[in-house]
Design a protein around this motif. Structure first.
Motif: not given
Length: 317
Positions: A208, A211-212, A216
């Motif tokens: 996560p 991927e964030q 972003i």
């Protein structure tokens, strides 16, 4: 107030407001900490809106190094390399023009020449008549080469990390396909797929937090339109030659699945003696093997300065 001016001011302030909104939600602690060093600098004749300020991370002390991130990324790309390098260096990490958290004011144009104008302005702003080292990752590697060619006295060394855009010639993507492409690139399943493709071992390296950070900046106002304009201009390609005169090292990830085979082959032909292989990396050695990247950077420094470098128990003379 003039409506166009108001729109520009709102766009710039909205970018800062978005950062304030998301910075406490960032999962990766190294990435979150970088926002403490984020500055907003004024650069002349870059944006149509004179009030625009440009995001640049400034941290560390010592010899200056400019770090240039890759395509559709931001300064957070260097989150694992910065803690190592800032012990010995003053680091300058801008978001590229039209990418990351840069404000996209109405009337601005985006493409290779505008990227180079912005980078030249950054270089002039921070060099103070002293040469600067440059690190470029992926597309940033191609931009670093061009910056060095244009500034042989202001750039004193280069480290390219899985450089992209060194060969071939990208087509200019016409409307509406440029906007369709940018929209497709914004889809979550596409972002996840590209994020996993970039790492050598996505099963253990991508979660996560990664991927964030990969997505972003997508909610920065103007993201899709600036990316579409960049595609319509032809992006960045064919930057491999002529070779710059400065000392140069290239790190290629053994498991890089992003750079096309023909581009890798041309890079080997042109720069074979300058290449080192990161055996545990894909397209992102600065994220997958940051100590190795620092090691190779400081090896040449230590040889030049007869100095030694300590990298977490790995000492180089």
């Amino acid at each position: 107030m003039n409506q166009e001016v108001k729109k520009n001011i709102d766009t710039t302030n909205a970018t800062k407001a978005y950062i304030n909104e998301i910075r406490n939600q960032i999962i990766d602690n190294q990435a979150s900490k970088l926002f403490e060093d984020l500055k907003w600098i004024q650069l002349e004749n870059i944006s149509s809106n004179k009030s625009d300020l440009f995001p640049t991370v400034l941290t560390g002390k010592g010899n200056k190094i400019l770090l240039i991130h890759g395509f559709d990324s931001c300064f957070l790309e260097y989150r694992r390399l910065i803690p190592i390098l800032k012990k010995k260096n003053k680091l300058i990490i801008p978001d590229l023009y039209g990418f990351g958290f840069c404000p996209r004011s109405s009337g601005n144009k985006y493409g290779f020449k505008y990227l180079m104008k912005h980078l030249n302005s950054i270089l002039n702003h921070f060099s103070n008549n002293q040469p600067i080292g440059v690190i470029g990752a992926s597309m940033g590697g191609a931009l670093a080469l061009e910056l060095a060619r244009q500034n042989p006295k202001k750039v004193n060394k280069l480290l390219l990390l899985s450089p992209a855009g060194l060969a071939g010639k990208n087509p200019k993507i016409p409307w509406p396909f440029n906007h369709l492409g940018a929209f497709f690139l914004s889809r979550p399943f596409v972002r996840r797929g590209l994020c996993k493709q970039a790492f050598a071992d996505p099963t253990n390296s991508v979660g996560p937090a990664e991927e964030q950070i990969a997505s972003i900046h997508l909610k920065v106002p103007g993201w899709q339109s600036s990316l579409a304009d960049f595609a319509a201009d032809g992006g960045v390609s064919g930057c491999g030659l002529p070779k710059p005169t400065q000392p140069l090292k290239i790190i290629l990830g053994k498991y890089d699945r992003i750079i096309p085979k023909n581009e890798k082959e041309e890079t080997y032909r042109n720069y074979n003696s300058n290449i080192e292989i990161a055996l545990n990396s894909g397209h992102l050695p600065h994220l997958e093997e940051p100590k190795l990247v620092a090691c190779l950077l400081y090896t040449s420094d230590a040889a030049d300065e007869e100095d030694s470098v300590d990298l977490g128990g790995r000492r180089i003379i």
